[in-house]
Scaffold this motif. Structure first.
Motif, PDB file in Angstrom:
ATOM      1  N   UNK A  96       0.661  -1.675   0.488  1.00 22.40           N
ATOM      2  CA  UNK A  96      -0.520   0.348  -0.081  1.00 22.40           C
ATOM      3  C   UNK A  96       1.505   1.154   0.053  1.00 22.40           C
ATOM      4  N   UNK A  97       1.458   1.156   1.114  1.00 19.15           N
ATOM      5  CA  UNK A  97       2.727   2.379   0.811  1.00 19.15           C
ATOM      6  C   UNK A  97       3.627   2.512  -0.634  1.00 19.15           C
ATOM      7  N   UNK A  98       4.169   1.194  -0.610  1.00 21.15           N
ATOM      8  CA  UNK A  98       4.937   1.651  -2.466  1.00 21.15           C
ATOM      9  C   UNK A  98       3.874   2.336  -3.393  1.00 21.15           C
ATOM     10  N   UNK A  99       2.896   2.262  -3.956  1.00 21.28           N
ATOM     11  CA  UNK A  99       1.987   2.222  -4.369  1.00 21.28           C
ATOM     12  C   UNK A  99       1.494   3.938  -4.151  1.00 21.28           C
ATOM     13  N   UNK A 100       1.188   4.225  -3.184  1.00 16.22           N
ATOM     14  CA  UNK A 100       0.795   5.824  -2.764  1.00 16.22           C
ATOM     15  C   UNK A 100       2.282   6.344  -3.218  1.00 16.22           C
ATOM     16  N   UNK A 101       3.251   5.959  -2.843  1.00 19.78           N
ATOM     17  CA  UNK A 101       4.523   7.044  -2.592  1.00 19.78           C
ATOM     18  C   UNK A 101       4.804   7.220  -4.542  1.00 19.78           C
ATOM     19  N   UNK A 102       4.483   5.558  -5.088  1.00 16.17           N
ATOM     20  CA  UNK A 102       4.789   5.914  -6.643  1.00 16.17           C
ATOM     21  C   UNK A 102       3.775   6.483  -7.296  1.00 16.17           C
ATOM     22  N   UNK A 103       2.347   6.677  -6.621  1.00 14.32           N
ATOM     23  CA  UNK A 103       1.562   7.336  -7.322  1.00 14.32           C
ATOM     24  C   UNK A 103       2.058   8.491  -7.572  1.00 14.32           C
ATOM     25  N   UNK A 104       2.518   8.846  -6.329  1.00 11.23           N
ATOM     26  CA  UNK A 104       3.348  10.778  -5.650  1.00 11.23           C
ATOM     27  C   UNK A 104       4.070  10.884  -6.841  1.00 11.23           C
ATOM     28  N   UNK A 105       4.750   9.637  -6.900  1.00 12.92           N
ATOM     29  CA  UNK A 105       6.448  10.259  -8.113  1.00 12.92           C
ATOM     30  C   UNK A 105       5.704  10.778  -9.000  1.00 12.92           C
TER      31      UNK A 105
END
Length: 241
Positions: A96-105
């Motif tokens: 969940x955290x990685x997906x949110x972070x990748x999306x924001x990137x």
């Protein structure tokens, strides 16, 4: 929108960078329990380091928005999932955290190209330096939990898809909303999620295993990230637009 179309090949490069970590999983036919435990330890060290040295300083140093409440929300969100009994394993929160972070990137990268090609290219280079370790961490955690290389690789693919989705959203929404109002809260949310996963799931798992080698790998991953942060500087600590 024209800027996104022109820079689309470069956006794809950022997406594929996350998948490199997933591909590394296939370089070894069999992974023993000790090897998987070592991978979890390395992933935990990288995850904690990314959170403490990269994400939280950006969140705390943002003068335009008060973002720390979003960190708490992200942390409590994972805590609530655990209490409700819906968390299936130590990798769920990390995904969940990685997906949110990748999306924001992806949102940040697209916004940078809209400002100027030079700014977009500099942020792309910065992203490449840490998206590959993120892909490795994501894939190794999923492999350790599921013991399926295909699942581990699909996890890294998911990061690439999330990055591209964020970029496309930025292109669509550029006329209606400022990019910072999207990326900064997302960054803070993912920081809270990462903080919970690393300190409440992964580190206790390493401690309970009482595996000295796994502990050394954890310390090594933290020290390596600190070294890279010192040597590369802005390349590791890229700034969201």
């Amino acid at each position: 929108m024209d800027g996104i179309i022109t820079s689309f090949p470069l956006l794809m490069a950022a997406s594929f960078a996350s998948m490199i970590g997933g591909l590394l999983i296939f370089f070894r036919k069999h992974w023993s329990e000790d090897s998987l435990m070592s991978m979890i330890s390395i992933g935990a060290g990288l995850l904690l380091s990314i959170t403490l040295f990269h994400m939280l300083p950006q969140v705390a140093g943002n003068a335009q928005q008060s973002l720390m409440p979003f960190v708490v929300i992200g942390y409590l969100f994972l805590f609530a999932i655990d209490l409700a009994g819906h968390g299936r394993g130590k990798a769920d929160g990390a995904v969940i955290g990685f997906v949110i972070h990748a999306f924001s990137e992806g949102v940040s990268l697209a916004a940078a190209f809209q400002v100027s090609p030079q700014l977009g290219l500099s942020i792309l280079i910065a992203l490449l330096f840490h998206k590959i370790p993120e892909g490795i961490t994501m894939a190794s955690l999923l492999l350790a939990v599921t013991h399926r290389k295909q699942t581990a690789f699909l996890g890294s693919v998911l990061l690439g898809v999330a990055t591209l989705a964020g970029a496309l959203l930025a292109a669509v929404m550029e006329r209606f909303i400022t990019t910072a109002s999207i990326t900064n809260p997302l960054l803070a949310l993912s920081a809270g999620v990462f903080l919970y996963v690393s300190t409440s799931h992964l580190i206790p798992h390493i401690r309970q295993a009482k595996n000295m080698r796994a502990g050394f790998y954890f310390f090594g991953a933290v020290l390596l990230y600190m070294l890279l942060s010192t040597v590369l500087g802005p390349a590791v600590h890229h700034h969201h637009v």
